[in-house]
Design a protein around this motif. Structure first.
Motif, short mmCIF file in Angstrom:
data_model
loop_
_atom_site.label_atom_id
_atom_site.label_comp_id
_atom_site.label_asym_id
_atom_site.label_seq_id
_atom_site.Cartn_x
_atom_site.Cartn_y
_atom_site.Cartn_z
N UNK A 167 4.17 -7.96 -6.81
CA UNK A 167 2.70 -7.89 -6.52
C UNK A 167 2.03 -8.89 -6.81
N UNK A 168 2.16 -9.64 -8.01
CA UNK A 168 1.20 -10.80 -8.15
C UNK A 168 1.76 -11.85 -7.31
N UNK A 169 0.64 -12.48 -6.66
CA UNK A 169 0.80 -13.70 -5.99
C UNK A 169 1.14 -13.20 -4.71
N UNK A 170 1.38 -12.04 -4.10
CA UNK A 170 1.72 -11.61 -2.79
C UNK A 170 0.43 -11.34 -1.80
N UNK A 171 0.70 -11.70 -0.41
CA UNK A 171 -0.19 -11.52 0.45
C UNK A 171 -0.24 -10.19 0.66
N UNK A 172 -1.15 -9.02 0.31
CA UNK A 172 -1.03 -7.75 0.84
C UNK A 172 -2.67 -7.62 1.09
N UNK A 173 -2.99 -7.66 2.53
CA UNK A 173 -4.58 -7.37 2.89
C UNK A 173 -4.96 -5.87 2.44
N UNK A 174 -6.07 -5.93 1.63
CA UNK A 174 -6.53 -4.73 1.16
C UNK A 174 -7.73 -4.23 2.04
N UNK A 175 -7.79 -3.18 2.57
CA UNK A 175 -8.98 -2.76 3.43
C UNK A 175 -9.70 -1.53 2.64
N UNK A 176 -10.92 -1.36 2.92
CA UNK A 176 -11.62 -0.29 2.41
C UNK A 176 -11.72 0.80 3.42
N UNK A 177 -11.45 1.92 3.23
CA UNK A 177 -11.64 3.11 4.49
C UNK A 177 -12.79 3.71 4.05
N UNK A 178 -13.61 4.30 4.86
CA UNK A 178 -14.79 5.12 4.75
C UNK A 178 -15.18 5.97 5.75
N UNK A 179 -15.82 7.07 5.45
CA UNK A 179 -16.49 8.00 6.38
C UNK A 179 -17.95 8.28 6.18
#
Length: 334
Positions: A158-170
């Motif tokens: 996990x540390x240092x890896x490229x994982x795009x994080x999105x916020x979901x919502x309604x």
């Protein structure tokens, strides 16, 4: 037409009447391979619990299965319901996925439990987790950063890896949080469209650039049910309409087969509620779908569209995505 707006897919691994979970999981992988070949950008799976018609509860496990069975399409969560998990566990899971499939994993996170209250309690983190959602997102993002000297807890992998994080919502909450954190935003307009326009306005107005996202990036979900004719598409759409009625009646079950007369199925009040929830829907033959998608994109100007097709028959589901891709002018990858 060669559109500048990408199309993606949200799949719930639907368990349909006359089928079972094993078949649903096979169908999801087959659909991912199908839409990959058509040129869709992403294939997302969503966390739901205690719902007989949805087989994607162990979302990270299913993402691993789909990513291993495809080659180029991005695979991710739309989303992980963060109050159900510790941020460290999510970082480890998606760090593992990113290590296995570099450059292909997305992580969308939401604050709803994705289930009923009794099941949320059974998930062990209870409801105070939803109140801590912004802090949990910050903690999660921190685990993907390079490890600092003396850091006591790290995500491995996990540390240092490229994982795009999105916020979901309604609602407006997710839009405001995504803007404040400088993250991409995905709005659940396919079933909760009421706040869509205001959420988009707030997100673009208040967006603060971050190391992860320099410009705002908003994705909208839209139901698309396509078939050879408008009449056949409308019939296929009765599956989604029935499913919403059943859910509101407290009878969530397997995904129902289409019916010829939806008017005989629901009450006027149920019809009004379902039509409001499914207002962001394009249903019809190829020409109708092309016009409907173009009109939706022109009105709301998303950066990306996520297509949802809750169709009972797996082959009809694949055909719907094929028609939508053709109507939109998607190009198959080289």
């Amino acid at each position: 037409m060669a559109p500048s707006i990408p199309l993606s897919v949200l799949d719930l691994a639907p368990v349909c009447e006359g089928s079972d979970v094993a078949a649903a999981l096979r169908d999801s992988l087959a659909l991912a391979r199908h839409v990959e070949a058509l040129g869709y950008r992403r294939f997302w799976l969503a966390e739901h619990h205690n719902m007989p018609g949805i087989a994607s509860a162990a979302t990270a496990v299913l993402i691993a299965h789909v990513a291993a069975g495809t080659r180029t399409i991005r695979v991710g969560a739309g989303g992980i319901m963060l109050p159900n998990h510790s941020p460290l566990q999510v970082a480890e899971q998606f760090g593992t996925l990113a290590a296995l499939h570099p450059g292909r994993i997305d992580l969308g996170v939401g604050r709803a439990p994705g289930t009923d209250q009794a099941t949320a309690r059974a998930l062990r983190r209870y409801f105070e987790g939803a109140d801590a959602f912004p802090q949990d997102v910050r903690e999660l993002l921190g685990y993907f950063e390079p490890v600092e000297p003396g850091q006591a807890v790290r995500a491995v992998p996990g540390a240092g890896l490229d994982v795009p994080v999105w916020i979901l919502g309604s609602s407006l909450f997710g839009a405001q949080l995504a803007a404040a954190m400088g993250l991409p935003f995905a709005f659940a307009s396919h079933f909760a469209p009421d706040a869509m326009d205001q959420a988009l306005m707030l997100y673009h107005r208040d967006f603060r650039p971050s190391a992860r996202q320099r410009q705002p990036y908003a994705m909208l979900a839209v139901n698309v049910v396509a078939a050879a004719t408008d009449a056949e598409a409308r019939r296929l759409f009765t599956t989604a309409q029935q499913a919403f009625v059943n859910l509101r009646r407290g009878r969530a079950g397997l995904i129902p087969a289409p019916i010829d007369d939806i008017e005989a199925y629901w009450t006027p009040e149920e019809k009004a509620g379902v039509e409001r929830a499914l207002a962001c829907s394009v249903v019809g033959g190829p020409e109708t779908v092309a016009k409907g998608l173009a009109a939706f994109a022109a009105r709301h100007r998303p950066d990306e569209l996520m297509v949802v097709a809750n169709i009972h028959d797996p082959q009809a589901r694949q055909e719907s995505y094929r028609i939508a891709a053709q109507a939109w002018g998607l190009q198959a990858p080289a």
